[in-house]
Design an enzyme around this catalytic site. Structure first.
Site, PDB file in Angstrom:
ATOM      1  N   GLU A 282       6.882  -5.196  -1.124  1.00 54.71           N
ATOM      2  CA  GLU A 282       8.191  -4.957  -1.729  1.00 54.71           C
ATOM      3  C   GLU A 282       8.603  -3.523  -1.450  1.00 54.71           C
ATOM      4  O   GLU A 282       7.779  -2.605  -1.542  1.00 54.71           O
ATOM      5  CB  GLU A 282       8.160  -5.113  -3.254  1.00 54.71           C
ATOM      6  CG  GLU A 282       7.905  -6.487  -3.782  1.00 54.71           C
ATOM      7  CD  GLU A 282       7.918  -6.536  -5.309  1.00 54.71           C
ATOM      8  OE1 GLU A 282       8.380  -7.545  -5.860  1.00 54.71           O
ATOM      9  OE2 GLU A 282       7.471  -5.550  -5.948  1.00 54.71           O
ATOM     10  N   ILE A 283       9.849  -3.338  -1.099  1.00 51.98           N
ATOM     11  CA  ILE A 283      10.474  -2.010  -1.148  1.00 51.98           C
ATOM     12  C   ILE A 283      11.661  -2.190  -2.085  1.00 51.98           C
ATOM     13  O   ILE A 283      12.534  -3.027  -1.824  1.00 51.98           O
ATOM     14  CB  ILE A 283      10.924  -1.519   0.236  1.00 51.98           C
ATOM     15  CG1 ILE A 283       9.718  -1.392   1.173  1.00 51.98           C
ATOM     16  CG2 ILE A 283      11.643  -0.175   0.117  1.00 51.98           C
ATOM     17  CD1 ILE A 283      10.065  -0.954   2.585  1.00 51.98           C
TER      18      ILE A 283
END
Length: 382
Positions: A282-283
């Site tokens: 995830e970013i």
């Protein structure tokens, strides 16, 4: 004498001839009068997913370490690991450093439900020149709450074990899912940051990331970024969607206009198609999780006990939250970040593979396999 019909044909011939001459000699005229352009005026322009537009060159950096005066986002890597994960997280971190962070020098935050050993800290700090912080998770953010009916939860775990549900009997796994769903962004070490990149042990990062994805998130107002999307196990979340519907029916104002409901549901939200973004990569925008809509959403889910009475994962919880409370354009597929977390991988294709100096096999790519949901993500922009 020429008949009226011959006059009409002659005039049409002249008009067509002039049109072709202008089309070849005046480019803008040709574009304006093309069949595709005229069709767009009736049907509207075709739309592509945002990742089809390449990242602007201004975000890329040369091979030398970035100048400390260069623009950076307020961001950090986040790694939830145990002391026993040292070998696997060192492998992941070394790839992050070699492929990206040697140039961009973003800090790291390591979190654990018990203190990290000095040996663990020494090995990690030897891999980077940037800031590394180590934190312990508060007990009430990690352990099963006292109000959970343990007899009911235990029976549920036993049933999942009998049905061979992955991690069906594990309480620590449930603790992790609950923590990642609603508590990691509350940790004191992350309060100073706006964006994060989640990294897990034993991943593979296949390509050079020569641009700053944090700045892309910031400048383009993105809130969530992913590389792999797939279907959830129905047996782990039997009541999750009904719980979601109860929440949004009670709080319709939290649902964003132009959201990504079509990624989640094929019937306007009546049922859940099980698609989610795989959250081991995830970013994201920490302020999105901290916001009122997601905070109340998580609190409502937590009150139902589904993290323990069933086996609700942070991947569907995050995915549903992002899809409902953000606009679809705020969810970004990082097509140019080659990534593997067993047993699936995203391998960039064509020119993107070459530009990133990727070492994955383009033929081994999960994007459009039958169990992937990327095609559903693409469709929400068509």
């Amino acid at each position: 004498m020429m008949t009226p019909m011959r006059y009409i044909l002659l005039v049409l011939g002249l008009i067509i001839s002039i049109h072709y001459i202008l089309s070849f000699t005046h480019e803008e005229y040709g574009k304006a009068t093309s069949i595709s352009n005229i069709a767009e005026q009736w049907t509207g322009p075709k739309s592509n997913p945002p990742y089809k537009t390449p990242v602007p060159d201004g975000y890329y950096k040369p091979d030398s370490p970035m100048d400390l005066q260069d623009r950076k986002a307020n961001a950090s890597f986040v790694m939830l690991v145990r002391n026993s994960d040292l070998s696997g997280i060192m492998s992941s971190m070394k790839q992050i450093e070699d492929r990206f962070n040697r140039k961009f020098q973003y800090p790291y935050v390591f979190l654990n439900d018990e203190p990290f050993t000095q040996s663990f800290k020494d090995h990690i700090q030897a891999l980077t020149n940037t800031t590394v912080q180590f934190g312990v998770i508060p007990s009430d953010h990690w352990h099963q709450p006292s109000w959970v009916d343990e007899d009911r939860a235990s029976k549920s775990r036993d049933e999942m074990v009998r049905n061979n549900v992955i991690y069906g009997g594990s309480v620590p796994y449930r603790n992790m899912c609950r923590f990642n769903s609603g508590f990691f962004y509350r940790h004191e070490l992350l309060q100073q940051y706006r964006y994060y990149w989640r990294v897990e042990p034993d991943i593979k990062l296949f390509c050079d990331v020569d641009y700053d994805p944090f700045l892309v998130m910031q400048d383009q107002n993105k809130v969530y970024g992913f590389t792999i999307s797939l279907y959830e196990y129905q047996a782990t979340i039997p009541t999750l969607w009904n719980t979601v519907k109860s929440f949004i029916n009670a709080n319709p104002d939290f649902v964003a206009p132009g959201n990504a409901m079509e990624f989640l549901s094929d019937d306007g939200g009546e049922s859940y198609n099980l698609c989610h973004f795989w959250s081991n990569f995830e970013i994201g925008d920490l302020d999105f999780w901290r916001g009122e809509a997601y905070s109340k959403f998580f609190e409502y889910l937590d009150e139902q006990g589904g993290f323990y009475y069933e086996r609700w994962g942070d991947a569907p919880v995050h995915s549903i939250g992002a899809a409902l409370f953000a606009k679809k354009e705020q969810i970004h597929f990082f097509n140019d970040i080659g990534y593997r977390h067993e047993p699936f991988q995203h391998c960039p294709q064509g020119d993107v593979h070459a530009k990133g100096k990727c070492w994955c096999d383009p033929g081994q790519n999960f994007d459009y396999e039958w169990y992937s949901c990327l095609n559903r993500y693409d469709k929400i922009f068509s």
